[in-house]
Scaffold this motif. Sequence first.
Motif, mmCIF file in Angstrom:
data_model
loop_
_atom_site.group_PDB
_atom_site.id
_atom_site.type_symbol
_atom_site.label_atom_id
_atom_site.label_comp_id
_atom_site.label_asym_id
_atom_site.label_seq_id
_atom_site.Cartn_x
_atom_site.Cartn_y
_atom_site.Cartn_z
ATOM 1 N N LYS A 117 0.823 -1.208 0.000
ATOM 2 C CA LYS A 117 0.000 0.000 0.000
ATOM 3 C C LYS A 117 0.856 1.256 0.000
ATOM 4 O O LYS A 117 0.537 2.242 -0.671
ATOM 5 C CB LYS A 117 -0.932 -0.011 1.217
ATOM 6 N N ARG A 119 -10.629 9.399 -0.740
ATOM 7 C CA ARG A 119 -11.205 8.498 -1.742
ATOM 8 C C ARG A 119 -12.111 9.252 -2.715
ATOM 9 O O ARG A 119 -13.209 8.809 -3.046
ATOM 10 C CB ARG A 119 -11.950 7.336 -1.071
ATOM 11 N N TRP A 122 -3.582 15.323 -2.990
ATOM 12 C CA TRP A 122 -3.306 14.181 -2.115
ATOM 13 C C TRP A 122 -4.415 13.997 -1.085
ATOM 14 O O TRP A 122 -4.828 12.862 -0.799
ATOM 15 C CB TRP A 122 -1.957 14.395 -1.432
ATOM 16 N N LEU A 123 -4.906 15.097 -0.523
ATOM 17 C CA LEU A 123 -6.006 15.000 0.441
ATOM 18 C C LEU A 123 -7.262 14.423 -0.205
ATOM 19 O O LEU A 123 -7.968 13.616 0.408
ATOM 20 C CB LEU A 123 -6.301 16.380 1.037
ATOM 21 N N ARG A 154 -3.944 10.022 -5.452
ATOM 22 C CA ARG A 154 -2.889 10.184 -4.451
ATOM 23 C C ARG A 154 -1.521 10.334 -5.108
ATOM 24 O O ARG A 154 -0.683 11.133 -4.666
ATOM 25 C CB ARG A 154 -2.895 8.992 -3.491
ATOM 26 N N ASN A 212 -8.450 6.124 -6.927
ATOM 27 C CA ASN A 212 -7.980 6.749 -5.691
ATOM 28 C C ASN A 212 -6.458 6.711 -5.595
ATOM 29 O O ASN A 212 -5.826 7.683 -5.166
ATOM 30 C CB ASN A 212 -8.603 6.052 -4.475
ATOM 31 N N GLN A 213 -5.872 5.595 -5.984
ATOM 32 C CA GLN A 213 -4.420 5.506 -5.995
ATOM 33 C C GLN A 213 -3.825 6.500 -6.984
ATOM 34 O O GLN A 213 -2.805 7.139 -6.709
ATOM 35 C CB GLN A 213 -3.997 4.087 -6.359
ATOM 36 N N MET A 233 -6.763 10.747 -0.373
ATOM 37 C CA MET A 233 -6.919 10.114 0.933
ATOM 38 C C MET A 233 -8.385 10.029 1.339
ATOM 39 O O MET A 233 -8.786 9.116 2.066
ATOM 40 C CB MET A 233 -6.127 10.883 1.988
#
Length: 522
Positions: free
Chosen positions: A8, A125, A119-120, A294, A290-291, A123
């Motif tokens: 992860k 999603r 990034w937030l 990020r 989501n990945q 996180m």
Amino acid sequence: MAWPNRHKLFPFLNWLPRQTRASVGRDLIVGLSGAILALPQSIAYALIAGLPPEYGLYAAIVPVLIACLWGSSWHLICGPTAAISIVLYASVSPLAVSGSQDYITLILLLTLLAGVFQWLLGMLRFGALVNFVSHSVVLGFTLGAAVVIALGQLPNLLGLDLPSQATALNSLLSLISHIGVLDKPSLVLGLGTLLLGIILKLLLPRWPTLLITLSLSGLLVWLWPAMFGHVKRVSSFAGKLPPFSSLPLDLDLVLRLLPSAVAVGMLGLVTSLSIARSLSARSQQILDANQEVRAQGLSNIVGSFFSGSLSAGSFTRSGLSYEAGACSPLAGVFSALWVALFAVTGATLIAHIPIPAMAGSILLICWGLVDHRGIRSLFRVSRAEFAVMALTCVATLLLELQTAIYAGVLASLFFYLKRTSQPRVQQWRDGDEDILRVGGSIFFGASHYLQVRLQRMHGERVVIDAQQINFIDYSGVEMLHQEARRLLRQDRSLTLRRARPQVVEELRKLEGAEKCPIRFED
């Protein structure tokens, strides 16, 4: 002992061990082609953003490495883009003189803030944003973006020095007004490169077409200076590795840049996710949105400390990665490393690449981006979705790219709400019962339609076959309660048959199980 969360924290561990010598070799060549394409583009985009040219190279090194290693897409390649560069210049130029050290610092601070915002969202999603970009929007955006990129390259192909335009229509009008002063040697070189690229694609599809065509065109210009000596080439630059940049975290400055950071961060995400979705549909890859969000944020956070301005997905470089047969994100990693190598050692070599040849190669990439089979299939299957595709394409040509994406998403939501506001309904009579079978959810958009259908039923018992109702919201609950009370005043009843437990629970919440006017049957 194995570290349970390492995959992860380091998602590249999921695919990196599976690489073979053949796949790594293939990605190495694809990365080289991508680097050759990225070098002149990155320099040009830095100038558009009001930055010194070397800052374009910096944005094509560290941010690309981070985005490829921590991202999800096999083929998405990030870096500086035209749209992002224009927005950066518009946001920061009122605050400092372009090219000055203060200006550079503000650009990098804006990049950091946008990266934190992205990034937030990842996180939290927020990658579900990609689910609102339907396949029809992706097809239209891809087609329109390919045309936009092609129109932007035509001046280079014709040897014209024209300013960059915000929309495809403006680019076309500007091109038409200057068509009389085109440079014939540039046109011959560009068309020759395009023709050679087509032949190589047909006969030798696995060969590094871009690398071969640009090398041969550069050799031709060098051997025939009488014919091509005046043809514009890639600008020379003083290369070095990205220096570390310390950023001032002044609160007043942060608050001043925050609105622009949110806007440009959202633009970068929507563009990147659209490109990733487009290429994953072509390569049959399952995308972790989501990945990817990020990774985009992390790449801009880290990149800002290594002198990299805001990066986002590039249609041209990502399209090259897919068309050239990249096997994994290693192609993007190698592209960044090749850029770093050329930035230090190959500046004079890159300066021999003729701009018209580069334009011809990009035109070939644009043609490969268009999903011709998907467009034909969409026309046969759904005219409404085809209309969304066409609207997105037209919006891409008339508006800025990011605005076209928003227009396509809104059009998709409009057709979706229109379709779901009239769920499938079957009606029949069985003795003293009027039965209505509802296929779909009962939500605020469909409540009025179903209420009208219920009011047209005249049996003593009105029965709703609710087996296919998965969801009901407050508007639906209130509407069914109103209809049940209306029927009770007429000595009639409303019954839900075979309703799911969650639907029954929602209906009983409004007035309590004892006072609920609706009857339930298994």
